[in-house]
Structures are given as structure tokens and as C-alpha cells.
Write an enzyme that holds these catalytic residues in place. Sequence first.
Site, PDB file in Angstrom:
ATOM      1  N   GLU A 181     -83.540 -19.969  32.069  1.00 33.61           N
ATOM      2  CA  GLU A 181     -82.791 -21.191  31.820  1.00 33.61           C
ATOM      3  C   GLU A 181     -82.576 -21.953  33.128  1.00 33.61           C
ATOM      4  OE1 GLU A 181     -81.927 -22.400  28.897  1.00 33.61           O
ATOM      5  OE2 GLU A 181     -82.759 -20.698  27.812  1.00 33.61           O
TER       6      GLU A 181
ATOM      7  N   GLU B 262     -91.830 -24.699  27.762  1.00 29.67           N
ATOM      8  CA  GLU B 262     -92.846 -24.774  26.699  1.00 29.67           C
ATOM      9  C   GLU B 262     -92.968 -26.185  26.131  1.00 29.67           C
ATOM     10  OE1 GLU B 262     -89.126 -24.806  24.510  1.00 29.67           O
ATOM     11  OE2 GLU B 262     -89.811 -23.605  26.217  1.00 29.67           O
TER      12      GLU B 262
END
Length: 358
Positions: A135, A253
Amino acid sequence: MASGSSNRVLRPLLLGILVLGVFVTLFVMYFKPYTSWLSVPVESVSEHVKNLISTKSDKNPTIVLIWLWPFGSKFDLSVCSSLFEVDNCLLTADRNLYNKSHGVIIHHRDIRGDLSNLPQLPRPFFQKWIWMNFESPTHSAKLPGIEKLFNLTLSYHLDSNILAPYGAMLPAEGEENFVPPSKNKLVCWIVSNWNPGHVRVKYFNELQKHVKVHAYGRAFGKHISDNDFMPTITSCKFYLSFENSVHKDYITEKLFNPLSVGTVPVVLGPTRQDYEKIVQGDAFIHVDDFSSPKDLADYLLLLDKNEEMYLRYFEWRRHFKVKQFLFTAEHACMACDYLRKHKEYKAFNDLDTWFWGS
């Protein structure tokens, strides 16, 4: 008389046997046979033995303990060899193997604020604690007490000890002229984390005034199932690959999904220079290249009408292909492979500065 005669016969016989035994012993010790007598040449026997010993020692696996399952999501622990060609690695979640583990992977987002769910036993001298985080700093709590706790980092940061990207570009086996799948939408966006304060939300709100954006997700009341997720991206000429926060190297992604299915990503995140460290510069469109969302919208509308210009965004496919990583199993195997190759001691003493900045 018979006994004396018998002794006179036995003594020479025993002496002869003794002399013969000494001769045979000396023969075995000093005689060097021709190499053709042996299945392995004499000069390579010692090397052959070394190889056998080495082979046996290699069978002792490198043990990596998954201390905290990332987000509580478990994965198959037996895939390193079969899927990723990483041999001699034993992934485990059995905490009873803590004292034997060469590495302990600890996922940042699952560490309690008081650190009470971290290992409490002393750390073996050979063991390395690995900080895993995918993250951004915006969405990773800064926890007191962890700055000097870890030996290695495993993250998307390009200068991590163990680089764990969301995707990569690999050389293609052969050149081919790529033809994008048919499209019935111009611009699409699928978003789950909606926050009016996010840079990406503000940019989207302005962009949609100038070009139609097919938006999906909870914020728009249009849920997209897992089965429909990639087909939806495929059906669009452009996809808004907008990151939830802007940080160095934080490229997820959201970039690699459209690249993999023949859709051009329009990126909002770190600088173009950061993107070009991991992907070809003519494979995407960066919002920073335009003075305003309106200018970007005008450019997308131009590409929609000019097929030759649009197809230039797929030239990279002649030489490269997209690799997407299997989270988080592949990254755990990468960590194990790193530990096998790096036995030296390491310590990471400035995690706070490195990740969250000064």
C-alpha cells in the site's frame, strides 16, 4: 615328540601369514591404480564427493514463516517450485517453526498498533524479519516502534531489498503485429475507493465534463463482478488508471490490467519518469502531459478518430509482454529465493524515513 614337530610346522606358517598381511597392507596404501580401473577418475574422486555433500546440504530448505497472512487472505504454500521455479524453499504458517525459520514475513497492514501480535521470542542470529507492504504511505499507518525492527523490505519501492512490483514488462519471444480487441466504449473507469478529497476524483469530475466516461463501482451504483472486470476494461479504448494516492514508485495493477488486455491506460500517479522506469513511455498516456482535463479529453477524442495514431500505443507489444504477479504467494517465494542467495547480515534502521519521508 608329536607336539614339538607340530610347533615347528605352525611357526613358519604363522610367520608367513603375518609377512603376507604386511605386504598386502603396504600394497593397498601405496599402490596407485590406473584410472581406467575406476568408474570415476582418481583425480576427480574428491570433487565427486564434494558434489555429493553439496547436493545433500542443498536439500536443507530455506524456511520462510508467514507470520501474518496479508489481509487475512491465505494462499497455497507449496507453489514456489511448481509455479515460480524457486526450489528448496519451504513456506509455512506454522509458528512452531519460528526458531528454525530463516525469514519471517510480517505484513504491515496487519500489525497491531501496540505491536502485540509480533513475535515475542528472541530472534535467532540467522533469522531476518521482512517488512511486507504493497500500500502507499497515505494508506499505511505509521506505527511507533518499527523503524529499526526489520532486516529487509519487500514492497513495490524500486529500492526495496526484495522488489515486489504489481507487474513488469518482459521481452516477448517473437515479434508480432498486435491488433487490439474490438471496442464499444471510449473511456472507462472502475473504482471502489471513492473519496471526494482524492486527486483522482477531482480530476475525474472535471474530465467527464468534456468526454463521456463509462464509470463503474459502488459510487456509481454499477457493481462489476470479478468475471466481468477484465472484459469491461477490454471493451474500452482508454482506461483511467488513476491511483488512490500519489507517491514515488506507487504504480499498481491499475496500470497493468489495461496493458494486458489491449487497452490504453491513462495514468494519474507519480511522475512520467517514474512510470517509464517500469513501462515503455509510448504504452500509456499521462495526465501530466496536458495542461487541463479538457486538453486530455480533446486528445482522447482525436485518437478515437485517428486509428493510426491510436495504434501507436501498441507498438511496444512487438517486443514486450506484460507479466502480472500472483499476490502474495509469488512475493513470498521471491523473498525465499532472496534469502537463499543472501546469507549476509542486514539491518534496516530507517524505515520511517525511507517509506513515509522525513
